[in-house]
Motif scaffolding. Sequence first.
Motif, mmCIF file in Angstrom:
data_model
loop_
_atom_site.group_PDB
_atom_site.id
_atom_site.type_symbol
_atom_site.label_atom_id
_atom_site.label_comp_id
_atom_site.label_asym_id
_atom_site.label_seq_id
_atom_site.Cartn_x
_atom_site.Cartn_y
_atom_site.Cartn_z
ATOM 1 N N GLU A 177 -7.707 2.106 -6.067
ATOM 2 C CA GLU A 177 -6.745 3.572 -5.993
ATOM 3 C C GLU A 177 -5.657 3.544 -5.849
ATOM 4 O O GLU A 177 -4.995 4.781 -6.298
ATOM 5 C CB GLU A 177 -7.730 4.403 -5.682
ATOM 6 C CG GLU A 177 -9.767 4.664 -5.911
ATOM 7 C CD GLU A 177 -10.761 5.485 -5.307
ATOM 8 O OE1 GLU A 177 -9.815 6.068 -4.637
ATOM 9 O OE2 GLU A 177 -11.282 5.439 -5.530
ATOM 10 N N ARG A 178 -4.957 3.021 -4.730
ATOM 11 C CA ARG A 178 -3.569 2.831 -4.143
ATOM 12 C C ARG A 178 -2.485 1.770 -4.703
ATOM 13 O O ARG A 178 -3.462 1.065 -4.695
ATOM 14 C CB ARG A 178 -4.051 3.335 -2.861
ATOM 15 C CG ARG A 178 -4.959 4.490 -2.040
ATOM 16 C CD ARG A 178 -4.855 4.626 -0.670
ATOM 17 N NE ARG A 178 -3.685 4.283 -0.052
ATOM 18 C CZ ARG A 178 -2.792 5.754 0.501
ATOM 19 N NH1 ARG A 178 -2.950 6.715 -0.347
ATOM 20 N NH2 ARG A 178 -1.568 4.773 0.525
ATOM 21 N N ASP A 213 0.943 -0.735 -0.269
ATOM 22 C CA ASP A 213 -0.416 -0.215 -0.386
ATOM 23 C C ASP A 213 0.857 1.016 0.170
ATOM 24 O O ASP A 213 1.563 0.751 0.804
ATOM 25 C CB ASP A 213 -1.268 0.562 1.071
ATOM 26 C CG ASP A 213 -1.974 1.146 1.266
ATOM 27 O OD1 ASP A 213 -2.840 1.465 0.532
ATOM 28 O OD2 ASP A 213 -1.691 1.682 2.283
ATOM 29 N N CYS A 214 0.573 2.277 -0.755
ATOM 30 C CA CYS A 214 1.470 3.379 -1.167
ATOM 31 C C CYS A 214 0.628 4.777 -1.767
ATOM 32 O O CYS A 214 -0.354 4.129 -2.992
ATOM 33 C CB CYS A 214 2.990 3.165 -1.390
ATOM 34 S SG CYS A 214 2.278 2.560 -3.292
ATOM 35 N N ALA A 215 0.364 5.518 -1.887
ATOM 36 C CA ALA A 215 0.335 6.096 -2.849
ATOM 37 C C ALA A 215 0.464 5.881 -4.075
ATOM 38 O O ALA A 215 1.499 5.642 -4.158
ATOM 39 C CB ALA A 215 0.448 8.164 -2.702
ATOM 40 N N PRO A 216 -0.457 6.030 -5.040
ATOM 41 C CA PRO A 216 -0.020 5.727 -6.833
ATOM 42 C C PRO A 216 1.030 6.557 -7.234
ATOM 43 O O PRO A 216 0.773 7.978 -6.570
ATOM 44 C CB PRO A 216 -1.250 5.964 -7.295
ATOM 45 C CG PRO A 216 -2.435 6.991 -6.525
ATOM 46 C CD PRO A 216 -1.468 6.675 -4.809
ATOM 47 N N SER A 231 0.800 1.082 -10.949
ATOM 48 C CA SER A 231 0.666 1.774 -9.966
ATOM 49 C C SER A 231 -0.254 2.679 -10.163
ATOM 50 O O SER A 231 -0.119 3.220 -11.499
ATOM 51 C CB SER A 231 1.673 2.823 -8.940
ATOM 52 O OG SER A 231 1.425 3.639 -8.104
ATOM 53 N N PRO A 232 -1.125 2.907 -9.941
ATOM 54 C CA PRO A 232 -1.829 2.077 -8.470
ATOM 55 C C PRO A 232 -2.294 0.558 -8.708
ATOM 56 O O PRO A 232 -2.036 0.337 -9.783
ATOM 57 C CB PRO A 232 -3.347 2.321 -7.771
ATOM 58 C CG PRO A 232 -3.970 3.254 -9.764
ATOM 59 C CD PRO A 232 -2.378 4.340 -10.553
#
Length: 466
Positions: A432-433, A378-381, A426-427
């Motif tokens: 969405e992430r 999990d992380c910001a796109p 990514s995502p």
Amino acid sequence: MRRDGGGWSLATRIMAGVLVVVLGCLALLSVLVAGFTRYEVTERLDNSLQEVAERLEFVIAAHAVHPAGGTVALLPEVGPRTLAYQIATPDGQLLLRSQNAPVEAFVPVLRGGFYDRPRFRVYVVKASDGGHYILVGEPTFHRREAVRRATLISILPMIVFLPAVWLLVRWVVRRALRPLTSLQAEIRARGSGNLAPIPALDLPEELSAIHMAVNMLLDRLKKALSTERAFAANAAHELRNPIGALLAQTQMLREQLHEPEAPGRVAAMIGQIRRLGRMTEKLLQLSRASSGAAMGDDRFDLIAVLQILAEEFADMPPAFPVVTVDCDGMEALFARGDIDAAGILFRNLIENAAHHGTQDAVIAVTLSRGGVVDIVNDCAPLPAAILPGLTEPFVRGGSAADGSGLGLAIAASIAGQMGARLEIASPVPGRERGFRARVVLAECEMVPSLVPPRPLGGMVVTGRPS
């Protein structure tokens, strides 16, 4: 017969070229033979008309003695192929004709020579007495039939011989190219872990130079790879010990210093030393990957590799994210390559997910029965523009986390040498992430499991016996 890459094989090209030339020559020869046969048959049939006309001279003598104008001479066994004849006066009046001859003269103007009429090929000659003309006609269809038969007799053996020509050309070409096929098979067997020189082959003079050049190239490549691998192994051993010793001495120094600012400085030194150690390890891994260390052909269990990694990640500090592995009910997943290189590949992918993912988020490793391994965190796109360059050395995705920018480059290099494919997204598709690294194995063999999954360290491995 086409090969990989869309081109025709050399044997097919030679056979096609030879057959085109042979068939072209045979076709030209057939046309020439047909023309010559037609000429010869026509000449022979015309000679026959002349001979018949000469033999009818006695009829002229008999007619002069017993004139019977307009008499029809009955010929025995008259058929459609029987020659017809007429005896006429110079003004065209018929004195005698055969029953299969027309009631009018074959030609309106009587002159010596050959004439083509709609139904007859006619020969006209003036009799020796000078007062009569002899006209002999051959049915046109009979002449055409004779020419056609003679032409077929001349050309048919060539047509029948074509399959034999094709088989002989095919056999000769394949026999002549057999040494080239042997050389091709030996060269194709080289690569990955097999860089042995090509043994002596019964090659023609033109291929002997290629044989020697390939062996020289293989020898140089083997020496270069051996040098690269020896350098990577020796450098890893020589650099790891001094860095480890320096880190231990710095940690001991931290315990002996009592000034207020000393622990902070020492902690900074320890952080830099650890960073230097990680960077050195990544550089050595990159060097090993670039030297072709993963170009092996061993058969290993990928789930066993993940089990070893699970045990190592279980001993990581508490801040290291939890890693779960879903083996899709498989007992084993066998792949081809170098087992150590495969360990480096997946270690880098998991570490990349841990360093650049959201803290306390679970890293999910999923194996599918089709030979696809997904590592998702999990992380910001990430921006789509930077994704293609993330597998290049020292390229980072803009994260503030401490890293070398070499993990994905090492993973991509090893995956390529194993014949696998590394895909990043990514995502995560359908979300969405997140960030997903997918490894698609080129060749794998699955062994199903009847045992329920059990947890192992920081990982949940499915398909392992308890």
